[in-house]
Design a protein around this motif. Sequence first.
Motif, short mmCIF file in Angstrom:
data_model
loop_
_atom_site.label_atom_id
_atom_site.label_comp_id
_atom_site.label_asym_id
_atom_site.label_seq_id
_atom_site.Cartn_x
_atom_site.Cartn_y
_atom_site.Cartn_z
N TYR A 110 32.89 -26.59 22.81
CA TYR A 110 31.53 -27.09 22.56
C TYR A 110 31.16 -26.87 21.10
CZ TYR A 110 26.45 -27.45 22.67
OH TYR A 110 25.15 -27.81 22.41
N LEU A 111 31.46 -25.68 20.57
CA LEU A 111 31.13 -25.38 19.19
C LEU A 111 31.84 -26.34 18.23
CD1 LEU A 111 31.27 -21.47 19.20
CD2 LEU A 111 29.26 -22.95 19.36
N PHE A 112 33.12 -26.63 18.55
CA PHE A 112 33.86 -27.55 17.69
C PHE A 112 33.27 -28.96 17.76
CE2 PHE A 112 37.17 -30.70 17.00
CZ PHE A 112 37.68 -30.32 15.78
N ARG A 113 32.99 -29.42 18.97
CA ARG A 113 32.52 -30.81 19.14
C ARG A 113 31.13 -31.01 18.57
NH1 ARG A 113 29.61 -33.12 23.23
NH2 ARG A 113 29.80 -31.22 24.47
N VAL A 114 30.25 -30.05 18.74
CA VAL A 114 28.84 -30.23 18.37
C VAL A 114 28.56 -29.78 16.94
CG1 VAL A 114 26.48 -29.51 18.91
CG2 VAL A 114 28.08 -30.06 20.75
N HIS A 115 29.18 -28.70 16.50
CA HIS A 115 28.82 -28.12 15.21
C HIS A 115 29.88 -28.34 14.12
CE1 HIS A 115 25.32 -26.09 16.90
NE2 HIS A 115 26.09 -25.66 17.90
N ILE A 116 31.15 -28.12 14.47
CA ILE A 116 32.18 -28.12 13.43
C ILE A 116 32.61 -29.54 13.06
CG2 ILE A 116 34.52 -27.39 12.86
CD1 ILE A 116 34.08 -24.95 14.65
N TRP A 117 32.96 -30.35 14.07
CA TRP A 117 33.49 -31.69 13.77
C TRP A 117 32.50 -32.57 13.00
CZ3 TRP A 117 37.56 -34.18 12.72
CH2 TRP A 117 37.59 -35.58 12.77
N ARG A 135 26.44 -19.53 20.38
CA ARG A 135 27.27 -18.46 20.93
C ARG A 135 26.45 -17.54 21.82
NH1 ARG A 135 30.92 -16.81 15.61
NH2 ARG A 135 32.72 -18.18 16.09
N LEU A 136 25.23 -17.21 21.39
CA LEU A 136 24.37 -16.35 22.20
C LEU A 136 24.01 -17.01 23.53
CD1 LEU A 136 21.99 -14.89 19.46
CD2 LEU A 136 23.82 -13.70 20.69
N LEU A 137 23.96 -18.34 23.53
CA LEU A 137 23.66 -19.06 24.77
C LEU A 137 24.88 -19.22 25.66
CD1 LEU A 137 21.30 -21.84 23.34
CD2 LEU A 137 20.65 -19.89 24.77
N ASP A 180 32.19 -21.86 6.77
CA ASP A 180 30.76 -21.97 6.46
C ASP A 180 29.95 -22.35 7.70
OD1 ASP A 180 31.35 -21.37 3.84
OD2 ASP A 180 31.41 -23.46 3.18
N THR A 181 30.50 -23.26 8.49
CA THR A 181 29.77 -23.71 9.68
C THR A 181 29.65 -22.60 10.71
OG1 THR A 181 30.59 -25.95 9.31
CG2 THR A 181 29.69 -25.45 11.49
N LEU A 182 30.71 -21.83 10.90
CA LEU A 182 30.68 -20.75 11.89
C LEU A 182 29.68 -19.66 11.52
CD1 LEU A 182 34.48 -20.34 12.72
CD2 LEU A 182 32.70 -21.35 14.15
N ALA A 183 29.37 -19.55 10.25
CA ALA A 183 28.40 -18.54 9.81
C ALA A 183 26.97 -19.03 9.87
CB ALA A 183 28.74 -18.09 8.38
N SER A 184 26.73 -20.28 10.27
CA SER A 184 25.39 -20.84 10.28
C SER A 184 24.59 -20.33 11.48
CB SER A 184 25.46 -22.37 10.33
OG SER A 184 26.03 -22.79 11.55
N PRO A 185 23.26 -20.29 11.38
CA PRO A 185 22.42 -19.82 12.49
C PRO A 185 22.57 -20.68 13.75
CG PRO A 185 21.17 -19.87 10.44
CD PRO A 185 22.47 -20.53 10.16
N ALA A 186 22.82 -21.99 13.59
CA ALA A 186 22.94 -22.86 14.76
C ALA A 186 24.14 -22.45 15.62
CB ALA A 186 23.09 -24.31 14.31
N VAL A 187 25.26 -22.13 14.97
CA VAL A 187 26.44 -21.72 15.72
C VAL A 187 26.21 -20.36 16.37
CG1 VAL A 187 28.88 -21.08 15.51
CG2 VAL A 187 28.00 -23.08 14.30
N GLN A 188 25.56 -19.44 15.65
CA GLN A 188 25.27 -18.13 16.23
C GLN A 188 24.38 -18.26 17.46
OE1 GLN A 188 26.81 -15.44 15.12
NE2 GLN A 188 27.78 -16.66 13.51
N ALA A 189 23.41 -19.16 17.39
CA ALA A 189 22.53 -19.38 18.55
C ALA A 189 23.31 -19.95 19.73
CB ALA A 189 21.39 -20.30 18.15
#
Length: 262
Positions: A175-182, A167-169, A156-165
Amino acid sequence: MPSLSPTRAIGLALILLVAFTGILGPVLIPGDPFDQSLMNALSGPEGMAPLGYDHLGRTIFHRLAQALRLSPVIALLAVVTAGAAGLALGTLAAARGGWIDRLLTTLADALLALPGLLLVLIMLAMVPGTALGFWAGLSLVLWVEFFRLTRAATRDTLASPAVQASRLLGFGPFYLFRVHIWPEIAPLMLTAAAFGTATAIMAIAALGFVHVGMRAPTPELGLMMVELLPYWREAPLALLSPVLATFALLLGLTLVAGSRKA
């Protein structure tokens, strides 16, 4: 800093009381949990034995203190191992998908279909009467729950707009795990860890009660109960001590786990 709910505060108080008994009790009242004195068999409480003596004249207090160190330590080690494995594999399955996800999910479902105590018994048959057997068996049982929670939350988290943004950056997986997933899965993992610890302690005590697992004269909660059960009329306090200690520990863990705020 968020305030503790009354339920969680009661749970923490019970856990601390049990931990105090197991860790500091023998320091305040020195004694040997293996020392026998048949002259004191089933005697009541006294200064150096505040909970009395068992059927072999061993102090219940010191045996209980050692049991309260043994079972929780095994349970915590199993939960840490299972949590780390479930977190790593659940994140991998959600991030990679495809055949990796299908393989890991099938493995988890296969283990979930088997009774948990059966897996622990299989490991104890390989390494009988040791903490290693309990640790391996409980880890094998508990990692599935951590895996399922991590996989569902991470997808669910990987599909969120914040994670997509992110990734685009150009931010990487760490980083994705530490900031968004954990931050999303940490409360779930901590709750599962508390429930898992309670489940592991209950399993160790249950197997000790049916003479599977730790061997005498090792102080263990379930083994103490089954040893003292025939003498409950002569020394009810001796039997109630491990029963109440186990109940307090399980209740404390359950209250802490079940009172998580949204």
